[in-house]
Design a protein around this motif. Sequence first.
Motif, short mmCIF file in Angstrom:
data_model
loop_
_atom_site.label_atom_id
_atom_site.label_comp_id
_atom_site.label_asym_id
_atom_site.label_seq_id
_atom_site.Cartn_x
_atom_site.Cartn_y
_atom_site.Cartn_z
N LEU A 218 -8.02 8.65 -17.31
CA LEU A 218 -7.43 9.00 -15.90
C LEU A 218 -7.03 10.47 -15.59
CD1 LEU A 218 -5.16 5.74 -15.44
CD2 LEU A 218 -7.69 6.10 -15.05
N GLU A 219 -7.65 10.99 -14.55
CA GLU A 219 -7.07 12.27 -13.88
C GLU A 219 -5.61 12.34 -13.81
OE1 GLU A 219 -8.27 15.31 -10.48
OE2 GLU A 219 -9.53 13.49 -10.90
N ARG A 220 -4.99 13.52 -14.37
CA ARG A 220 -3.46 13.60 -13.97
C ARG A 220 -3.58 14.56 -12.85
NH1 ARG A 220 -4.24 10.00 -18.24
NH2 ARG A 220 -2.52 9.73 -19.36
N GLU A 221 -2.51 14.50 -12.05
CA GLU A 221 -2.06 15.46 -10.86
C GLU A 221 -1.09 16.34 -11.53
OE1 GLU A 221 -3.42 15.85 -8.06
OE2 GLU A 221 -4.87 14.11 -8.00
N PRO A 222 -1.27 17.77 -10.97
CA PRO A 222 -0.17 18.60 -11.76
C PRO A 222 1.12 18.26 -11.01
CG PRO A 222 -1.48 19.74 -10.19
CD PRO A 222 -2.11 18.42 -10.36
N LEU A 223 2.19 18.69 -11.78
CA LEU A 223 3.74 18.40 -11.23
C LEU A 223 3.80 19.21 -10.23
CD1 LEU A 223 5.67 18.08 -14.53
CD2 LEU A 223 4.86 16.23 -13.08
N LEU A 224 4.67 19.10 -9.41
CA LEU A 224 4.89 19.79 -8.04
C LEU A 224 5.90 21.05 -8.23
CD1 LEU A 224 5.50 16.89 -5.43
CD2 LEU A 224 3.33 18.29 -6.03
N VAL A 225 6.34 21.06 -9.39
CA VAL A 225 7.19 22.12 -10.11
C VAL A 225 6.64 22.93 -11.05
CG1 VAL A 225 9.30 20.80 -8.94
CG2 VAL A 225 8.58 20.53 -11.40
N ASP A 226 7.37 24.17 -11.19
CA ASP A 226 6.74 25.00 -12.48
C ASP A 226 8.01 25.37 -13.34
OD1 ASP A 226 8.23 26.73 -10.48
OD2 ASP A 226 6.46 27.88 -10.27
N ASP A 227 9.13 24.77 -13.06
CA ASP A 227 10.18 24.99 -13.75
C ASP A 227 10.69 23.68 -14.39
OD1 ASP A 227 12.63 25.64 -14.80
OD2 ASP A 227 13.22 27.30 -13.18
N ILE A 228 10.95 23.53 -15.80
CA ILE A 228 11.52 22.20 -16.28
C ILE A 228 12.86 22.14 -15.68
CG2 ILE A 228 12.51 23.61 -18.42
CD1 ILE A 228 10.66 20.49 -18.55
N ARG A 229 13.60 23.04 -15.49
CA ARG A 229 15.10 22.70 -14.83
C ARG A 229 14.89 21.87 -13.67
NH1 ARG A 229 17.29 28.60 -14.85
NH2 ARG A 229 15.43 28.87 -13.79
N GLU A 230 13.83 21.78 -12.86
CA GLU A 230 13.82 21.08 -11.71
C GLU A 230 13.38 19.47 -12.26
OE1 GLU A 230 11.63 22.94 -8.17
OE2 GLU A 230 11.21 24.21 -9.66
#
Length: 275
Positions: A218-230
Amino acid sequence: MPGFFSKLRYSLVRGDGLARYTKYAVGEILLISIGILIAMEIDNWNEQRIEQQEIHQYARALVDDLKADLEMIDPVFRQSKNQYERAGWLGDYVRGKELDELDSLLLYALTRRTGYRPFSWSRTAIDQLRASGALRQMQDRELVKKIAAYVALTYHLDEDYVSDVAAGKAAAASTAKVVDLNLDNVDEMYDILDVDFEDEGPPSLAAYLESFAEMDALEREPLLVDDIREVQVMVNAFVNLGRAMGARPRHEIPKLITMAEELIGLLDEEYPPLD
């Protein structure tokens, strides 16, 4: 009283004196008083019999309401337990991972639900018991105390639900900032997982992760954030949700189920079903 006055007149004419009249008068009064007391006792007995019949009917209706509560509470218990466990699984899954190690579909699955269905108590019988005063007429005062404690717990759970909804909204808002909720393959994902929120779900995070092994294609959509803290902010919202909600499946709902079952047994014994 014609006989009384006739005898009184006869006694006075004969000259029997006041003493004989007084004895007769006292006897008449005693007979009348005893008759009145007997009539009052019969009337009171009839009223008490009618009251007890009404209490019996209310008690049987309360048994039906308690059984309805048990049916209603079962899916609520499973949903709250499921949500509580998923909140814990989310924290376990994210802990120690970098952003690129997180599976967006798994995050979606773990965060898609933030609550449970509202309680829908059957309170008709208890309201009738209160309004009619029949609750005060129940002879077993310990039974009355148990009924009152049960009702108090239902209202307490109503208040808990309000706070759980607020915590759920905060968690849902945090999810929308991290995970794309508009996924194309959501239906396919849940066909693979075969996860129904109404059910208890997998027994552990490990079992849940194992079910994702079939989802590699299944295709994954990227997360909307670029910082693990979020992501951690989102996790914290679910940790708070789990802590707030945890008392429901762990303590309060099991306690309520036990109380309802005990009350049904006591009411069946004190007010057995009518033939």
